[in-house]
Write an enzyme that holds these catalytic residues in place. Structure first.
Site, PDB file in Angstrom:
ATOM      1  CB  CYS A 132      -7.855   2.630   0.089  1.00 22.60           C
ATOM      2  SG  CYS A 132      -7.865   1.302   1.318  1.00 22.60           S
ATOM      3  CG  ASN A 192     -23.421 -11.633  14.968  1.00 22.88           C
ATOM      4  OD1 ASN A 192     -22.242 -11.587  15.289  1.00 22.88           O
ATOM      5  ND2 ASN A 192     -23.875 -11.079  13.853  1.00 22.88           N
ATOM      6  CB  CYS A 213      -3.664  -1.849   7.106  1.00 22.85           C
ATOM      7  SG  CYS A 213      -5.160  -1.672   6.110  1.00 22.85           S
ATOM      8  CB  CYS A 250     -16.719  -8.725  16.206  1.00 22.40           C
ATOM      9  SG  CYS A 250     -17.634  -7.654  17.336  1.00 22.40           S
ATOM     10  CB  CYS A 253      -3.509   5.658   5.669  1.00 16.95           C
ATOM     11  SG  CYS A 253      -4.846   4.606   6.311  1.00 16.95           S
ATOM     12  CB  CYS A 287      -0.916  -0.001   1.217  1.00 14.40           C
ATOM     13  SG  CYS A 287      -1.892   1.512   1.393  1.00 14.40           S
ATOM     14  CD  GLN A 338     -20.038  -9.492  10.396  1.00 13.94           C
ATOM     15  OE1 GLN A 338     -19.156  -8.635  10.482  1.00 13.94           O
ATOM     16  NE2 GLN A 338     -20.373 -10.248  11.420  1.00 13.94           N
ATOM     17  CD  GLU A 390     -30.828  -5.306  15.771  1.00  9.65           C
ATOM     18  OE1 GLU A 390     -30.458  -4.152  16.052  1.00  9.65           O
ATOM     19  OE2 GLU A 390     -30.095  -6.305  15.891  1.00  9.65           O
TER      20      GLU A 390
END
Length: 373
Positions: A88, A305, A14, A332, A11, A3, A212, A262
């Site tokens: 990107c 989840n 990552c 997550c 940036c 990158c 997601q 939900e």
């Protein structure tokens, strides 16, 4: 993945950029198993769900910087100045292909980007979601109705420049807060939801809907849950924190009752619309899954989840004391997953799988099948 932005130091989102992908996977797998420790030591670990190393993101949250007529789309630097990241390499090709058209549209509007240090200006973010059908949901986050009027007036030009934009909205966010959006969303198009076709299941995404970031890995998580459900063969399923119904709709089957819960009413409405095409008996309800479980006896299978905070002690305690025979926990945040599993000792992990939702970062998804002892 290489990158130029990372190499130039503009940036550093990552955090493991430059680490060979196989090592990234191995490090994540080791970290997940170390954190879960003895709790999941007896579980059978399936091979990790791999991702493309680049071009995997289906959503772009682009901070608008620069000046009116010459905007940047990307992030802000440490001084609050815009850094343009349209090249990107993380975004799906179809999504990346929209950036120049959106950039030209914002430039032609001559709308003032929001200046964070000065607390002045109008346009804060452009948020784009890309579907497998190469269609987009485009959101503009502005400070005032003046910004709304400018985007509304320019809508025909945007539709001409980006005909694949299925849904276009404006979110009003007048306050100086470190959050993405405000309370009011104005839909400018006749279409209000973006169709996300995932094989036999089509989800419907409204402007605020969570989905997601990595479509291929999300599809693999849903398939894994369905595979486990096919073995467990539950007649009743609850999908808590169901969002737009991703797990619930993939677990729907003839002779099976599936209920989703939900907090977001618009997500429940979207899931209910998608459920019209689902087999079996599927229903969705508005409620806080952390504190409000559906009435009646516990189901055969519960799917959770949750957001990063996990399910917490109340729901973990309810599951521990319930008659539910199996739980599928998709997480997550492995730290809160470990905490929640420790609070449910009667539900032992029997199978587990790491899913690389976010290559080039340390973030990871983990999905676990729990069976009552």
């Amino acid at each position: 993945m290489q990158c130029d932005y990372y190499d130039a130091g503009v940036c550093r989102s990552c955090s493991v950029m430059g680490t060979p992908y196989q090592r990234q996977l191995a490090d994540k797998q080791r970290h997940v198993q170390d954190v879960l420790g003895a709790t999941a030591a007896a579980a059978h670990w399936l091979p990790a769900v791999r991702s493309r190393e680049s071009a995997f993101r289906n959503k772009a949250k682009l901070v608008v910087g620069g000046r009116a007529g010459a905007p940047t789309l990307g992030i802000l630097d440490a001084d609050g100045r815009g850094v343009d990241l349209r090249e990107c390499g993380l975004y799906e090709a179809g999504l990346a292909a929209t950036f120049d058209a959106v950039h030209r549209f914002v430039a032609d509007l001559a709308i003032a980007p929001y200046d964070v240090p000065a607390r002045s200006g109008e346009l804060k973010y452009v948020v784009l979601t890309h579907s497998p059908d190469d269609e987009q949901l485009v959101r503009f986050v502005v400070r005032s109705r003046q910004g709304l009027a400018l985007v509304r007036a320019g809508l025909p030009r945007l539709r001409a420049a980006l005909p694949t934009a299925r849904v276009v909205t404006v979110n009003l966010h007048p306050e100086h807060k470190a959050v993405l959006e405000g309370e009011e969303e104005v839909v400018l198009t006749d279409e209000r939801e973006l169709a996300m076709r995932l094989g036999a299941v089509t989800l419907r995404l409204g402007p605020r809907a969570f989905f997601q970031t990595n479509t291929a890995v999300a599809r693999a998580l849903y398939a894994q849950a369905r595979e486990w459900a096919d073995v467990v063969a539950p007649r009743t399923v609850w999908d808590l924190y169901c969002g737009v119904g991703g797990f619930a709709l993939h677990l729907a089957a003839e002779g099976r009752r599936v209920v989703g819960v939900e907090t977001a009413a618009d997500a429940v409405a979207a899931a209910s619309g998608a459920a019209l095409d689902a087999p079996g008996d599927v229903a969705f309800h508005v409620g806080d899954a952390t504190t409000d479980t559906p009435p009646g006896p516990a189901p055969d299978l519960v799917v959770v989840n949750p957001p990063r905070r996990g399910i917490g002690p109340a729901l973990a305690g309810w599951l521990e004391a319930s008659d539910a025979g199996h739980v599928v926990y998709s997480s997550c945040n492995v730290d809160t997953l470990a905490r929640d599993l420790a609070a449910m000792p009667s539900l032992r992990p029997v199978q587990a799988r790491m899913a690389d939702m976010f290559p080039q970062t340390r973030h990871v998804e983990t999905i676990v099948l729990l069976e009552r002892r």
